[in-house]
Design a protein around this motif. Structure first.
Motif, PDB file in Angstrom:
ATOM      1  N   TYR A 146       0.817  -1.207   0.000  1.00  0.00           N
ATOM      2  CA  TYR A 146       0.000   0.000   0.000  1.00  0.00           C
ATOM      3  C   TYR A 146       0.853   1.260   0.000  1.00  0.00           C
ATOM      4  CZ  TYR A 146      -4.007  -2.967   1.279  1.00  0.00           C
ATOM      5  OH  TYR A 146      -4.986  -3.914   1.299  1.00  0.00           O
ATOM      6  N   GLY A 147       2.025   1.188   0.631  1.00  0.00           N
ATOM      7  CA  GLY A 147       2.899   2.354   0.654  1.00  0.00           C
ATOM      8  C   GLY A 147       2.263   3.531   1.383  1.00  0.00           C
ATOM      9  N   MET A 148       2.588   4.715   0.885  1.00  0.00           N
ATOM     10  CA  MET A 148       2.098   5.956   1.500  1.00  0.00           C
ATOM     11  C   MET A 148       0.831   6.451   0.791  1.00  0.00           C
ATOM     12  SD  MET A 148       5.757   7.939   2.037  1.00  0.00           S
ATOM     13  CE  MET A 148       6.349   7.624   0.375  1.00  0.00           C
ATOM     14  N   ALA A 149      -0.044   7.080   1.542  1.00  0.00           N
ATOM     15  CA  ALA A 149      -1.274   7.638   0.981  1.00  0.00           C
ATOM     16  C   ALA A 149      -1.100   9.138   0.725  1.00  0.00           C
ATOM     17  CB  ALA A 149      -2.433   7.416   1.945  1.00  0.00           C
ATOM     18  N   ASP A 150      -1.892   9.679  -0.217  1.00  0.00           N
ATOM     19  CA  ASP A 150      -1.867  11.123  -0.478  1.00  0.00           C
ATOM     20  C   ASP A 150      -2.166  11.895   0.794  1.00  0.00           C
ATOM     21  OD1 ASP A 150      -1.395  11.292  -3.358  1.00  0.00           O
ATOM     22  OD2 ASP A 150      -3.324  10.282  -3.543  1.00  0.00           O
ATOM     23  N   ARG A 151      -3.085  11.341   1.572  1.00  0.00           N
ATOM     24  CA  ARG A 151      -3.434  11.993   2.839  1.00  0.00           C
ATOM     25  C   ARG A 151      -3.773  10.931   3.869  1.00  0.00           C
ATOM     26  NH1 ARG A 151      -6.349  17.632   4.160  1.00  0.00           N
ATOM     27  NH2 ARG A 151      -6.132  17.475   6.409  1.00  0.00           N
ATOM     28  N   ARG A 152      -3.193  11.067   5.057  1.00  0.00           N
ATOM     29  CA  ARG A 152      -3.527  10.181   6.160  1.00  0.00           C
ATOM     30  C   ARG A 152      -3.538  11.012   7.432  1.00  0.00           C
ATOM     31  NH1 ARG A 152      -0.430   4.920   5.832  1.00  0.00           N
ATOM     32  NH2 ARG A 152      -2.062   4.546   4.291  1.00  0.00           N
ATOM     33  N   GLY A 153      -4.730  11.230   7.955  1.00  0.00           N
ATOM     34  CA  GLY A 153      -4.855  12.109   9.119  1.00  0.00           C
ATOM     35  C   GLY A 153      -4.439  13.522   8.745  1.00  0.00           C
ATOM     36  N   TRP A 154      -3.536  14.089   9.535  1.00  0.00           N
ATOM     37  CA  TRP A 154      -3.069  15.457   9.276  1.00  0.00           C
ATOM     38  C   TRP A 154      -1.927  15.495   8.253  1.00  0.00           C
ATOM     39  CZ3 TRP A 154      -6.212  19.011  10.930  1.00  0.00           C
ATOM     40  CH2 TRP A 154      -6.952  18.811  12.101  1.00  0.00           C
ATOM     41  N   LEU A 155      -1.418  14.329   7.867  1.00  0.00           N
ATOM     42  CA  LEU A 155      -0.250  14.268   6.994  1.00  0.00           C
ATOM     43  C   LEU A 155      -0.678  14.260   5.528  1.00  0.00           C
ATOM     44  CD1 LEU A 155       2.786  14.120   7.603  1.00  0.00           C
ATOM     45  CD2 LEU A 155       2.631  11.640   7.313  1.00  0.00           C
ATOM     46  N   ILE A 156      -0.115  15.180   4.748  1.00  0.00           N
ATOM     47  CA  ILE A 156      -0.503  15.338   3.348  1.00  0.00           C
ATOM     48  C   ILE A 156       0.740  15.258   2.462  1.00  0.00           C
ATOM     49  CG2 ILE A 156      -1.680  16.825   1.678  1.00  0.00           C
ATOM     50  CD1 ILE A 156      -2.943  18.244   4.176  1.00  0.00           C
ATOM     51  N   ARG A 157       0.643  14.479   1.374  1.00  0.00           N
ATOM     52  CA  ARG A 157       1.764  14.309   0.439  1.00  0.00           C
ATOM     53  C   ARG A 157       1.294  14.676  -0.965  1.00  0.00           C
ATOM     54  NH1 ARG A 157       1.382   9.510   3.587  1.00  0.00           N
ATOM     55  NH2 ARG A 157       3.065   9.305   5.142  1.00  0.00           N
ATOM     56  N   PRO A 158       1.291  15.950  -1.310  1.00  0.00           N
ATOM     57  CA  PRO A 158       0.670  16.393  -2.561  1.00  0.00           C
ATOM     58  C   PRO A 158       1.474  16.131  -3.832  1.00  0.00           C
ATOM     59  CG  PRO A 158       1.485  18.285  -1.340  1.00  0.00           C
ATOM     60  CD  PRO A 158       1.704  17.091  -0.476  1.00  0.00           C
ATOM     61  N   ILE A 159       2.766  15.742  -3.726  1.00  0.00           N
ATOM     62  CA  ILE A 159       3.517  15.448  -4.953  1.00  0.00           C
ATOM     63  C   ILE A 159       3.860  13.961  -5.045  1.00  0.00           C
ATOM     64  CG2 ILE A 159       4.435  17.767  -5.278  1.00  0.00           C
ATOM     65  CD1 ILE A 159       7.097  16.809  -4.088  1.00  0.00           C
ATOM     66  N   LEU A 160       3.066  13.125  -4.398  1.00  0.00           N
ATOM     67  CA  LEU A 160       3.312  11.687  -4.417  1.00  0.00           C
ATOM     68  C   LEU A 160       3.261  11.099  -5.836  1.00  0.00           C
ATOM     69  CD1 LEU A 160       4.020   9.658  -2.235  1.00  0.00           C
ATOM     70  CD2 LEU A 160       1.599   9.097  -2.020  1.00  0.00           C
ATOM     71  N   PRO A 161       2.425  11.616  -6.753  1.00  0.00           N
ATOM     72  CA  PRO A 161       2.397  11.031  -8.105  1.00  0.00           C
ATOM     73  C   PRO A 161       3.543  11.493  -9.013  1.00  0.00           C
ATOM     74  CG  PRO A 161       0.332  12.170  -7.559  1.00  0.00           C
ATOM     75  CD  PRO A 161       1.357  12.613  -6.584  1.00  0.00           C
ATOM     76  N   PHE A 162       4.372  12.403  -8.550  1.00  0.00           N
ATOM     77  CA  PHE A 162       5.421  12.968  -9.406  1.00  0.00           C
ATOM     78  C   PHE A 162       6.764  12.293  -9.124  1.00  0.00           C
ATOM     79  CE2 PHE A 162       2.121  16.113  -8.841  1.00  0.00           C
ATOM     80  CZ  PHE A 162       1.869  16.525 -10.147  1.00  0.00           C
ATOM     81  N   SER A 163       7.562  12.096 -10.175  1.00  0.00           N
ATOM     82  CA  SER A 163       8.828  11.384 -10.046  1.00  0.00           C
ATOM     83  C   SER A 163       9.966  12.326  -9.656  1.00  0.00           C
ATOM     84  CB  SER A 163       9.172  10.685 -11.357  1.00  0.00           C
ATOM     85  OG  SER A 163       9.469  11.656 -12.357  1.00  0.00           O
ATOM     86  N   ARG A 164      11.061  11.726  -9.209  1.00  0.00           N
ATOM     87  CA  ARG A 164      12.256  12.511  -8.881  1.00  0.00           C
ATOM     88  C   ARG A 164      12.763  13.226 -10.139  1.00  0.00           C
ATOM     89  NH1 ARG A 164      15.040   8.845  -6.371  1.00  0.00           N
ATOM     90  NH2 ARG A 164      14.635   9.592  -4.257  1.00  0.00           N
ATOM     91  N   LYS A 165      12.668  12.553 -11.279  1.00  0.00           N
ATOM     92  CA  LYS A 165      13.126  13.167 -12.529  1.00  0.00           C
ATOM     93  C   LYS A 165      12.317  14.416 -12.847  1.00  0.00           C
ATOM     94  CE  LYS A 165      13.887  12.190 -17.434  1.00  0.00           C
ATOM     95  NZ  LYS A 165      13.730  11.200 -18.535  1.00  0.00           N
ATOM     96  N   GLU A 166      11.003  14.369 -12.684  1.00  0.00           N
ATOM     97  CA  GLU A 166      10.156  15.539 -12.930  1.00  0.00           C
ATOM     98  C   GLU A 166      10.524  16.676 -11.990  1.00  0.00           C
ATOM     99  OE1 GLU A 166       5.776  14.313 -14.261  1.00  0.00           O
ATOM    100  OE2 GLU A 166       6.484  13.054 -12.605  1.00  0.00           O
ATOM    101  N   ILE A 167      10.801  16.344 -10.743  1.00  0.00           N
ATOM    102  CA  ILE A 167      11.173  17.363  -9.758  1.00  0.00           C
ATOM    103  C   ILE A 167      12.506  18.013 -10.140  1.00  0.00           C
ATOM    104  CG2 ILE A 167      11.889  17.679  -7.348  1.00  0.00           C
ATOM    105  CD1 ILE A 167       9.775  15.493  -6.651  1.00  0.00           C
ATOM    106  N   GLU A 168      13.477  17.186 -10.525  1.00  0.00           N
ATOM    107  CA  GLU A 168      14.782  17.724 -10.935  1.00  0.00           C
ATOM    108  C   GLU A 168      14.642  18.668 -12.130  1.00  0.00           C
ATOM    109  OE1 GLU A 168      17.043  14.231 -11.681  1.00  0.00           O
ATOM    110  OE2 GLU A 168      17.501  13.862  -9.548  1.00  0.00           O
TER     111      GLU A 168
END
Length: 440
Positions: A146-168
Motif C-alpha cells: 500500500y505504501g504511503m497515501a496522499d493523505r492520512r490524518g493530518w499528513l498530506i503528500r501532494p507530490i506523491l504522483p510525481f517522479s524525482r526526474k520531474e522534480i529535478e
C-alpha cells in the motif's frame, strides 16, 4: 508541472486554498520544489524545519538557508533543534528512527498549537517505491504494497504522483535554489542502498520497469482491499463472541482458502505476529496438540479440541477481604452487592450469583485467584474435588481458567465464583439467614 500539480490537488481535494498548512522542509530539492508549487498554486503555508545537528556546520547552513527563504516569502519560519544522538541512545533506536520520531512529534505539536490545516511533506513517486520495497524487506506482507497515501490524518503528500526526474527538471527550469544533504549519497542506510544501488539495477531490466512496478503495486493494492472485504465477511460469519471470548471452529479456518492470512489478520490486533499465527495454524491441524496455549502481550489463544479460543490475559488480582459490615465489593469482572436475607427467601440459582448460609460463614471472608491443589465439595456432591478437575469437567477453556476466583471462609472454599457454591455452604431447611452475593 504546475498545472499537473494544481489539477492533482483539486481532483483529490487534498489542499484547500482558504486554509494554511505547515510545510515540512529540509531545504532539499524535493521540499523546495514543493514550496514553489504551493506558492504558485496560492496555497498558504508556514515552514517547519528540524535541525538534527547531525552534520555540524552543514546542518546550521540548511537552517539559515530556509530562514532566508521564509523571509523572502514573508511567511512564518519555525525551527526545532534536536539532540538526535541523545534521543536515539535513550530509546535504544537507530539515528534514522530517532530523527523520524522527533520530527513528526514536533510537526504535530506545532500544527496543533498553530491551528494549521495539515502537515505537508515532499514525498514523491520514487520515495513511494523505496518505501514499498523497505516494507517488503521487513516482511510486512500485502499491506506493505500500500505504501504511503496522499493523505492520512493530518499528513498530506501532494507530490506523491510525481517522479524525482520531474522534480529535478522543474528545479532546473525554474532555477530554484536548494541544499544538498551529503548524507543522502552514503549507502549506510537501507533506503540509500535501495536508492543508489538496488533500484537503479532493477530499472535497467527494461525501459518500462519502473512504470510496470508502479502498475503492479496498484493492482496488488486493489487485491488487498478485496481481501480485506472478504476477511471482514468471514470474521463476522465464523467468529462467535461469548462474554470476553472469541471462538473460531477449526473447520471454519482449515477448510477456507488462505487460512494462514485469515488467521493472522484476526489475531494481529491482539498482539500476535505472523510467525505465531503460522504456529497456531500448524498446531490446529494436529490431532495430538489440543489444549496448547499461545500468548501475546495482551491475549491468550487456546486450541481446545476443535476450537480456537481467544481471550484477554486476566489482570493481576490481589486477594481482597470482606467484612461482615461490607455491602459490596468489586472484581475485575464487575461489582457485587452483599445482601443479608431471611432464610425463607426464594433461592437464586444463577451461576453468576450465590446464596450462602450466613451462619456457616466466618468473617472476614477472602476472595483470591484459585491455585493448583485447591479442593472443594461442589454443590450436590459428597466428596471433595480438585478445582482443576472441576473446571475440566465443565469444559472451561484454558484461557478462562487463569482468571477464576474463589470465595473462602476459614480456609474452606465456599464458592467458585461464577460457577458453583460448595455443598457445605448451601441453604437448607434449617437456614435462618442468607448471604446473597449478587452481581450488579
Amino acid at each position: 508541472m504546475v498545472e499537473a500539480f494544481i489539477r492533482h490537488i483539486r481532483n483529490k481535494s487534498i489542499l484547500d486554498p482558504t486554509k494554511t498548512y505547515l510545510l515540512a522542509s529540509s531545504g532539499g530539492m524535493d521540499s523546495m520544489c514543493l514550496g514553489n508549487l504551493l506558492t504558485k498554486a496560492e496555497i498558504p503555508f508556514e515552514i517547519a524545519h528540524v535541525n538534527f545537528q547531525l552534520r555540524s556546520e552543514e546542518s546550521d547552513q540548511d537552517e539559515e538557508f530556509l530562514r532566508n527563504w521564509a523571509k523572502t516569502l514573508e511567511i512564518p519560519f519555525h525551527v526545532h533543534h534536536a539532540d538526535t544522538y541523545a534521543y536515539a541512545s535513550e530509546r535504544n533506536i537507530s539515528t534514522q528512527m530517532a530523527a523520524r520520531e522527533v520530527r513528526y512529534a514536533w510537526f504535530e505539536k506545532l500544527r496543533s498549537e498553530r491551528k494549521l490545516a495539515g502537515i505537508i511533506t515532499a514525498h514523491h513517486e520514487d520515495d513511494q517505491i523505496e518505501t514499498i520495497f523497505l516494507n517488503l524487506l521487513r516482511g510486512t506482507g500485502i499491506e506493505g504494497i500500500y505504501g504511503m497515501a496522499d493523505r492520512r490524518g493530518w499528513l498530506i503528500r501532494p507530490i506523491l504522483p510525481f517522479s524525482r526526474k520531474e522534480i529535478e527538471e522543474y528545479i532546473l527550469e525554474n532555477q530554484i535554489e536548494w541544499r544538498e544533504d551529503s548524507s543522502n549519497e552514503k549507502t549506510d542506510y537501507k533506503r540509500n542502498k535501495l536508492r543508489h544501488i538496488s533500484l537503479p539495477a532493477l530499472y535497467e531490466v527494461g525501459d518500462d520497469a519502473k512504470s510496470n512496478l508502479l502498475n503492479s503495486f496498484e493492482r496488488l493494492k486493489d487485491t488487498g482491499k478485496a481481501f480485506t472485504a472478504l476477511f471482514d465477511n468471514w470474521k463476522s460469519e465464523k467468529i462467535k463472541e461469548s462474554d470476553d471470548l472469541q471462538i473460531l471452529s477449526s473447520q471454519n479456518l482449515l477448510r477456507h482458502a488462505g487460512a494462514s492470512s485469515l488467521l493472522y489478520f484476526w489475531l494481529r490486533p491482539y498482539g500476535f505476529n505472523s510467525d505465531q499465527a503460522q504456529d497456531i495454524l500448524e498446531t490446529s491441524q494436529s490431532t495430538t496438540e489440543s489444549g496448547k496455549l499461545f500468548e501475546s502481550s495482551t491475549h491468550l489463544l487456546n486450541i481446545d479440541r476443535d476450537q480456537l479460543i481467544l481471550a484477554p490475559i486476566p489482570s493481576e488480582f490481589e486477594s481482597i477481604s470482606i467484612t461482615a459490615s461490607d455491602i459490596e465489593f468489586t472484581l475485575p469482572e464487575g461489582g457485587y452487592e452483599l445482601l443479608k436475607l431471611d432464610g425463607r427467601e426464594a433461592l437464586d440459582k444463577s451461576r453468576q450469583n450465590a446464596m450462602l448460609d450466613l451462619e456457616r460463614l466466618s468473617f472476614p471472608l477472602e476472595i483470591r485467584t484459585w491455585q493448583e491443589g485447591d479442593r472443594f465439595i461442589p454443590l450436590g456432591m459428597k466428596n471433595a474435588k480438585k478445582i482443576s478437575d472441576f473446571l475440566i469437567d465443565l469444559k472451561v477453556p484454558v484461557v478462562k481458567k487463569r482468571g477464576i476466583k474463589v470465595l473462602i471462609s476459614e480456609d474452606q472454599i465456599a464458592w467458585v465464583i461464577g460457577y458453583r457454591i460448595a455443598d457445605w455452604a448451601k441453604s437448607t431447611a434449617a437456614t435462618r439467614k442468607l448471604l446473597y452475593l449478587k452481581k450488579q
